[in-house]
Motif scaffolding. Structure first.
Motif, short mmCIF file in Angstrom:
data_model
loop_
_atom_site.label_atom_id
_atom_site.label_comp_id
_atom_site.label_asym_id
_atom_site.label_seq_id
_atom_site.Cartn_x
_atom_site.Cartn_y
_atom_site.Cartn_z
N ASP A 287 0.81 -1.15 -0.18
CA ASP A 287 0.15 0.07 -0.04
C ASP A 287 0.62 1.16 -0.05
OD1 ASP A 287 -2.38 -1.76 0.05
OD2 ASP A 287 -2.23 -1.52 2.46
N GLY A 288 1.94 1.27 0.26
CA GLY A 288 3.07 2.33 0.39
C GLY A 288 3.01 3.03 1.68
N TYR A 289 2.12 2.46 2.78
CA TYR A 289 2.35 2.86 4.04
C TYR A 289 1.70 1.76 4.90
CZ TYR A 289 -2.66 3.71 3.21
OH TYR A 289 -3.99 3.75 2.48
N CYS A 290 1.98 1.80 6.14
CA CYS A 290 1.20 0.87 7.19
C CYS A 290 0.06 1.26 7.91
CB CYS A 290 2.29 0.19 8.26
SG CYS A 290 1.50 -0.84 9.33
N SER A 291 -1.11 0.75 7.74
CA SER A 291 -2.36 1.21 8.21
C SER A 291 -2.63 0.67 9.41
CB SER A 291 -3.52 1.16 7.21
OG SER A 291 -3.60 -0.24 7.02
N SER A 292 -1.85 -0.43 10.11
CA SER A 292 -2.43 -1.11 11.16
C SER A 292 -1.60 -0.81 12.39
CB SER A 292 -2.22 -2.80 10.95
OG SER A 292 -3.19 -3.38 9.97
N PHE A 293 -0.21 -0.29 12.22
CA PHE A 293 0.58 -0.08 13.24
C PHE A 293 1.36 1.18 13.13
CE2 PHE A 293 0.28 -4.79 12.34
CZ PHE A 293 0.01 -5.00 13.52
N ASP A 294 1.69 1.93 14.23
CA ASP A 294 2.42 3.05 14.20
C ASP A 294 3.82 2.65 14.14
OD1 ASP A 294 3.86 5.50 14.64
OD2 ASP A 294 3.45 5.49 16.63
N LEU A 295 4.56 2.90 13.05
CA LEU A 295 6.09 2.20 12.98
C LEU A 295 7.06 3.14 13.14
CD1 LEU A 295 5.39 -0.09 9.77
CD2 LEU A 295 5.63 -0.67 12.43
#
Length: 812
Positions: free
Chosen positions: A370-378
């Protein structure tokens, strides 16, 4: 869609999880290579004891662990589960450890994980081997348990294989191919594997593989002792692998797990035993398990003595086998995730333990697809978070070894890291030492928390003493410095804040695209604005000062801001970004008498009309050329004054001489934090992170939706009307009840949210805590309470800002 060609290096718990997660999202042109056999590849996954404790001060790390538990609970191989959910029990045998269990219970409660504090009797009921007389209490997490790492690898390999993923065992990686700054493939001892994306999940071999792509990983493999007893007579006849909770005795650096009628004992109390990644044999060279070193019995002696005391039944057994197993450690204890800053398409997922493996697999799959992680703050895990000095081999080794030593220690939120120190010092450091500065550390910088020279200011002032935990790394001088700032004027060393220079004919257009605010304004403008991710989450809050037609200076939060801007630079070379922090310094001069200090020294007009709020100009202060920006994070009249490092001490001396007769002082970070919370200013990474959007965080004013497109704009427009949670200001009347952050907030008996930043407000005479809460609770006057260790702290929702809401002091 088949997706791009992906090669994953490493088929342990991380590589297998990533292959499973990424193929589930439709990317099936995936090849996983490992030098060892499958599913027991010979790396750390193959010997990991499998204990999964979810408690962690990091919300992100807890959430990664929680997903790992949920996923592994759903997996099985040949009818056998991949996770034994026997629960996790931590016990305390000393008062400080009992208090720590209450703090850990607060984290779990805040992060939404079920947990319960137990009496000594209840601990013994749950784990009958315990010496009841030694136990003061316990913390039970019912969803913790034992991850069976090798079966979990096998189960995820099978799922990924069914979707078309290829797994190639006994393929040793010899090189990572690249061309024109982009990865093109992997060379193995069986030939070439072309790739558009390469992900290094090689664990203890990670630095070696990353080095093939020119990337330096701050990772050290360290040996950790794991021993197995022979049969324990009390356990004779146990036919199930595990029936008791996994057990942790952190006060002695020990943990325990069942294995039928025997016990596994893990120990962190021995000396650090680092191993260079270059010295670790390959699977073929080792003839089996290169991640397992010979057990050093002498290092285990104290562990065995303590075990026989805590678990008396082991006195009838003996240690029959043991290993020194290699695991990965990093300077801050967090994983290394993300893309190389220099070679596009080369990614790493390293320093990941079994506890967080499936969560990291999901996070990386989302990030890649997706180009970003939506489930976790990384943001705490991004491999590009480190400053250059934090990649130095000497630094990495020292900090990684220290993290091994401290892995089970009680660490205060303000506790600075140890050696090597000092590393970075501002030009004012010598002067600060003369004034008795008490230094903490920020990004390697020595940063004063308060100054002993200001001790006489405490007399006659109301500076309440907080509770014992909050009083660590605190002094009443903090309160005096905060009050004097409001009364006269104070100098603050702001050098540790990162400064970036953006220049070139395309700079204005570039920053317009990157920022939520309008920064293409007149020369001298300063704009508070945000950087958003593509999903509308906040990546950072920054200030952008236009110092010339094609020159901007950014006040940033850290290296991730530099990395983000660099990755989005136009390919035509019309914009350059560089870090100017090392060669510059900054003094914040703030307080009602700030203008009386500065104006007589300056060759420019610093009146309210001469330099308006959120404007910048170049001037001379005495003989020192400065860039002056009229902004303040303590809520008082004043300026940030920037100059080159060579002139820093001259600027300090010039300002201090002028401020002294007016009652001015130098002040530290303790006062700064109190003052900024009174003013309601947010701190990125603490109050707001990637998982929050501007409207939730209370910084929606920094978004100009009518401007041209910017990164995250479309996603943000979809979020705007759906604010369900808010960063909310709470006040506390009890002056001793100062909380520290990460505590749960309750609405009656219901957990409603968690604290981010907190301090005592020495101007308003109340404790302050900002917290993430459901939007409906954000009504001023709403009574709530905060769970603080074993106490309840009464709090009330307050209108913000608490100090000078009309902004008269700032704009005067």
């Amino acid at each position: 869609m088949a997706g791009p060609r992906v090669v994953i290096i490493g088929a342990g718990v991380v590589g297998a999880a990533l292959a499973d997660e990424i193929s589930a999202r439709g990317w099936t042109e995936v090849t996983v290579v490992d030098q060892g056999p499958l599913p027991a590849t010979g790396g750390s996954s193959s010997h990991a004891p499998g204990l999964v404790f979810q408690a962690n001060p990091s919300k992100t790390m807890t959430e990664l662990a929680r997903y790992t538990v949920e996923k592994l609970c759903s997996l099985e191989v040949a009818g056998e589960p991949c996770f034994l959910q026997v629960g996790g029990l931590e016990v305390a045998t000393a008062p400080d450890r009992l208090a720590e269990l209450h703090r850990r219970h607060g984290w779990l409660t805040a992060w939404g994980v079920e947990a319960r504090l137990l009496t000594p009797e209840e601990c013994a009921e749950r784990h009958p081997l315990l010496n009841r007389a030694r136990v003061l209490g316990g913390l039970l997490v019912p969803t913790d348990g034992l991850a069976k790492a090798v079966p979990a690898v096998e189960a995820q390999i099978r799922r990924a294989t069914a979707r078309g993923v290829r797994f190639l065992a006994r393929h040793e990686v010899l090189d990572v191919r690249q061309s024109e700054g982009r990865v093109t493939g992997v060379r193995t001892d069986h030939g070439e594997l072309p790739a558009d994306i390469v992900v290094c999940c090689a664990g203890i071999w990670g630095p070696r593989i990353a080095g093939m792509a020119g990337m330096r990983l701050p990772l050290t493999p360290l040996a950790h002792q794991l021993a197995w007893t022979g049969p324990v007579p009390t356990l004779a006849g146990q036919t199930e692998e595990a029936v008791r909770p996994i057990l942790r005795h952190q006060g002695a650096d020990l943990y325990y797990r069942d294995r039928f009628d025997r016990l596994g004992i893990g120990y962190y109390g021995h000396r650090p035993m680092p191993v260079s990644p270059d010295d670790i044999l390959s699977v073929d060279e080792a003839g089996g398990m290169p991640s397992v070193l010979a057990f050093t019995e002498e290092d285990f002696a104290d562990a065995w003595t303590e075990t026989r005391s805590l678990l008396p039944a082991t006195q009838e057994a003996k240690v029959e086998e043991g290993i020194n197993g290699l695991f990965s450690f990093t300077p801050d204890g967090n994983p290394l995730l993300g893309e190389s800053p220099d070679v596009a398409g080369f990614w790493v997922a390293e320093a990941v333990w079994v506890t967080h493996s499936a969560g990291v697999g999901r996070a990386m799959a989302e990030w890649l697809v997706d180009g970003y992680c939506s489930s976790f703050d990384l943001h705490e895990c991004d491999v590009n978070r480190f400053e250059p000095h934090q990649l130095a081999p000497e630094y990495v080794l020292a900090r990684d070894c220290r993290n091994f030593v401290e892995v089970y220690d009680i660490l205060h939120p303000l506790q600075p890291a140890g050696e090597p120190r000092p590393i970075r010092t501002s030009p004012f450091h010598g002067r600060q030492e003369e004034l008795g500065a008490f230094f903490l550390e920020a990004n390697g910088w020595e940063r004063p928390q308060w100054y002993e020279a200001n001790a006489p200011l405490v007399a006659g002032r109301s500076v309440p003493t907080p509770n014992d935990w909050a009083a660590r790394y605190w002094s009443p001088i903090v309160g005096a410095e905060a009050q004097v700032t409001r009364e006269t004027v104070a100098m603050y060393d702001m050098t540790a804040l990162k400064r970036l220079e953006v220049r070139g004919p395309g700079a204005a257009a570039f920053l317009q695209r990157m920022c939520t605010g309008k920064v293409d304004k007149s020369v001298g403008s300063v704009t508070y604005t945000l950087l958003l991710d593509h999903d509308g989450g906040i990546r950072s809050d920054i200030t952008v000062a236009r110092l010339g037609r094609d020159l901007f200076q950014i006040g940033a939060n850290g290296n991730l801001d530099l990395d983000w801007l660099t990755r989005h630079l136009p390919a035509d070379g019309t914009v350059q970004v560089r870090d100017i922090t090392p060669g510059t310094c900054c003094i914040g001069l703030w307080g009602p008498l700030a203008r009386e200090v500065l104006q007589p020294l300056a060759d420019e007009d610093f009146s309210a009309a001469g330099l308006k709020y959120f404007r910048a100009k170049r001037a001379h202060v005495g003989s020192v050329p400065v860039t002056a920006m009229r902004l303040s994070y303590v809520g008082e009249l004043g300026w940030e004054l920037y100059t080159t490092a060579d002139l820093g001490r001259k600027l300090w001396d010039t300002l201090r001489r002028a401020a002294g007769p007016l009652g001015g002082i130098v002040a530290g970070r303790g006062a700064f934090n109190s003052l900024r919370l009174e003013k309601g200013y947010r701190s990125f990474g603490t109050d707001m992170t990637y998982e929050h959007d501007p409207y939730e965080a209370g910084v929606g004013f920094a978004v100009k939706p009518d401007k041209e497109d910017f990164i995250g704009k479309a996603a943000l427009e979809r979020r705007r009307d759906g604010v369900r949670r808010k960063l909310t200001c709470l006040t506390v009347d009890d002056p001793r009840a100062v909380v520290m952050g990460k505590e749960p907030v309750y609405d009656g008996d219901r957990v409603a949210g968690y604290v981010t930043s907190a301090a005592y407000g020495y101007t308003i005479g109340k404790g302050i805590a900002y917290a993430w809460l459901p939007a409906e609770l954000g009504v001023p006057g709403t009574a709530l309470h905060i769970g603080y260790f074993d106490q309840t702290v009464e709090a009330v929702v307050a209108e913000e800002p608490l100090f000078d809401p009309a902004m008269t002091r700032l704009r005067g």
